[in-house]
Scaffold this motif. Structure first.
Motif, PDB file in Angstrom:
ATOM      1  N   LEU A 183      35.251  45.450  42.314  1.00  0.00           N
ATOM      2  CA  LEU A 183      36.082  44.422  43.464  1.00  0.00           C
ATOM      3  C   LEU A 183      35.331  44.164  44.229  1.00  0.00           C
ATOM      4  O   LEU A 183      35.778  42.328  44.745  1.00  0.00           O
ATOM      5  CB  LEU A 183      36.938  45.845  44.153  1.00  0.00           C
ATOM      6  N   THR A 184      34.107  44.001  44.568  1.00  0.00           N
ATOM      7  CA  THR A 184      32.884  42.642  45.295  1.00  0.00           C
ATOM      8  C   THR A 184      33.278  41.631  45.300  1.00  0.00           C
ATOM      9  O   THR A 184      33.711  40.689  45.477  1.00  0.00           O
ATOM     10  CB  THR A 184      32.116  43.862  45.851  1.00  0.00           C
ATOM     11  N   VAL A 185      32.721  41.629  43.558  1.00  0.00           N
ATOM     12  CA  VAL A 185      32.840  40.758  42.824  1.00  0.00           C
ATOM     13  C   VAL A 185      33.972  39.649  42.554  1.00  0.00           C
ATOM     14  O   VAL A 185      34.330  38.441  42.842  1.00  0.00           O
ATOM     15  CB  VAL A 185      32.225  40.324  41.227  1.00  0.00           C
ATOM     16  N   ALA A 217      28.006  35.436  40.539  1.00  0.00           N
ATOM     17  CA  ALA A 217      28.953  36.558  40.967  1.00  0.00           C
ATOM     18  C   ALA A 217      29.801  37.210  40.340  1.00  0.00           C
ATOM     19  O   ALA A 217      29.337  39.017  39.155  1.00  0.00           O
ATOM     20  CB  ALA A 217      30.513  36.537  42.292  1.00  0.00           C
ATOM     21  N   VAL A 275      36.288  39.676  44.453  1.00  0.00           N
ATOM     22  CA  VAL A 275      36.586  39.279  46.350  1.00  0.00           C
ATOM     23  C   VAL A 275      35.967  38.105  46.002  1.00  0.00           C
ATOM     24  O   VAL A 275      36.153  37.147  46.922  1.00  0.00           O
ATOM     25  CB  VAL A 275      36.638  40.096  47.622  1.00  0.00           C
ATOM     26  N   SER A 276      34.674  37.800  45.960  1.00  0.00           N
ATOM     27  CA  SER A 276      33.926  36.575  45.717  1.00  0.00           C
ATOM     28  C   SER A 276      34.039  35.715  45.375  1.00  0.00           C
ATOM     29  O   SER A 276      34.628  34.489  45.559  1.00  0.00           O
ATOM     30  CB  SER A 276      32.150  37.324  45.204  1.00  0.00           C
ATOM     31  N   LEU A 284      33.314  49.703  41.976  1.00  0.00           N
ATOM     32  CA  LEU A 284      33.175  49.290  43.664  1.00  0.00           C
ATOM     33  C   LEU A 284      32.589  47.977  43.531  1.00  0.00           C
ATOM     34  O   LEU A 284      32.331  46.919  44.561  1.00  0.00           O
ATOM     35  CB  LEU A 284      32.807  50.142  44.677  1.00  0.00           C
ATOM     36  N   ILE A 285      31.517  47.311  42.331  1.00  0.00           N
ATOM     37  CA  ILE A 285      30.706  46.055  42.376  1.00  0.00           C
ATOM     38  C   ILE A 285      32.217  45.036  41.491  1.00  0.00           C
ATOM     39  O   ILE A 285      32.050  43.608  41.530  1.00  0.00           O
ATOM     40  CB  ILE A 285      30.181  46.286  40.892  1.00  0.00           C
ATOM     41  N   SER A 304      28.210  41.113  38.749  1.00  0.00           N
ATOM     42  CA  SER A 304      29.253  42.070  38.079  1.00  0.00           C
ATOM     43  C   SER A 304      28.506  42.647  36.056  1.00  0.00           C
ATOM     44  O   SER A 304      29.632  43.858  35.477  1.00  0.00           O
ATOM     45  CB  SER A 304      31.005  41.559  37.603  1.00  0.00           C
TER      46      SER A 304
END
Length: 370
Positions: free
Chosen positions: A256-258, A30, A260-261, A253-254, A34
């Protein structure tokens, strides 16, 4: 850790990462994604403006200089425009006259410098450009070819003055150019007595730079009309701004996604190791030391992600640049600090919630199996 217990932090960190390979690998992937995306976007961003402006240059002029009705521009107009617009600007002059063909059909004849037009309007679809030294060559528009009886041996007449030319190539643009016949400027001037009446200029850069160049042109050429091609100037600025915004949004966006992961991975890691942390607290480890150990794991993964992500992201930026802009974008070491900061912030934010869980551990209850 404390005087009561001698803990080898390095060994514990290594064992934690190795014995929980699945969790560590998941967080590393992850964070690598990023870092890779951030590296690719920041590398492309470094020369994005130059590449987009270069692409827009292929659309032709974004400024038009026009003489007043019935007159020509000064003889040194091209030199004046070059000085005012800048050395990196492209300019091509045109003179216009209405002649008749061998069929008696009126046609617009334009005199120009073919070499300058080829640089400025490389989007024109031309079967073959006239040779530089050929004074009797003509470039015939697709529709203008229907106005002549013998296209290979063009015979034109202007104010009783005949002119014989040969067709060097066909022109197709989908615009007014298709209805014209283009000839060398020197030949045009000698035949009609008219000079340049319109100059098309391509000023590289965004709207601000173009407007500044227009102001200089108006000051250098008083009494003539200097107008921007609004569709190109505004379209270029709008696309550049939107591309910048899109890149910022993609990185956010990436990230935030990373985050969360990584949060999910680290939270699961804490839950799996509650008894280990409880034992360490029972043996004298302080709360701050446990939290720092946990944060250190996250930061090590973030650093490893930056190293791998920089390589992957640089390769991706190179491929994207080659495919879309046909030029190479080389790796930029200057993006490493920003990518590192991004990954460290993501890792630290993702570790905050699991670290709070560590504060609530009750060693006695956990070691009893409750």
């Amino acid at each position: 850790m404390s005087a009561a217990i001698k803990l080898n932090v390095g060994r514990m960190l290594r064992q934690s990462l190795v014995h929980r390979r699945a969790r560590s690998l998941s967080a590393l992937v992850a964070l690598t994604v990023s870092a890779g995306v951030a590296t690719a976007l920041l590398t492309l961003y470094g020369d994005l403006d130059a590449k987009l402006h270069k692409e827009f240059r292929s659309f032709g002029a974004n400024v038009v200089v026009t003489a007043n009705a019935g007159s020509s521009l000064p003889a040194d107009v091209l030199a004046s425009i070059q000085r005012a617009a800048g050395s990196d600007a492209l300019a091509a002059g045109f003179g216009y006259a209405v002649a008749t063909t061998d069929r008696g059909t009126p046609v617009v004849v334009a005199g120009t410098d073919f070499a300058a037009v080829k640089r400025l309007d490389d989007w024109w679809q031309v079967s073959a450009w006239p040779a530089a030294q050929d004074e009797h060559a003509a470039l015939v528009g697709q529709r203008a070819a229907n106005f002549v009886a013998d296209e290979s041996g063009l015979k034109l007449n202007f104010a009783g003055k005949p002119l014989a030319l040969h067709n060097a190539g066909r022109l197709k643009t989908g615009g007014d150019e298709d209805s014209r016949i283009y000839i060398p400027l020197a030949t045009f001037t000698a035949w009609t007595g008219a000079g340049i009446s319109v100059v098309e200029v391509q000023v590289p850069g965004g709207g601000t730079k173009v407007e500044a160049a227009i102001a200089r042109l108006r000051q250098a050429l008083p009494g003539v009309q200097v107008q921007p091609v609004r569709q190109l100037v505004e379209g270029e600025s709008r696309i550049v701004d939107r591309t910048h915004s899109l890149m910022y949004a993609a990185v956010l966006l990436i990230a935030l996604t990373v985050a969360v992961s990584v949060l999910a991975t680290l939270s699961a890691s804490v839950l799996e190791r509650r008894r280990d942390f409880a034992l360490m607290k029972a043996l004298g480890a302080r709360q701050v030391q446990l939290m720092l150990l946990f944060l250190l794991e996250a930061l090590v993964l973030a650093l490893a992600g930056v190293v791998v992500g920089f390589v992957v992201g640089s390769a991706a930026a190179l491929a994207i640049s080659e495919i879309n802009f046909h030029t190479a974008t080389l790796p930029r070491l200057s993006v490493v600090p920003l990518v590192l900061l991004l990954n460290v912030v993501i890792a630290a934010m993702a570790a905050m919630f699991p670290a709070r869980v560590l504060r609530g551990l009750q060693p006695a209850a956990l070691l009893k199996g409750e």
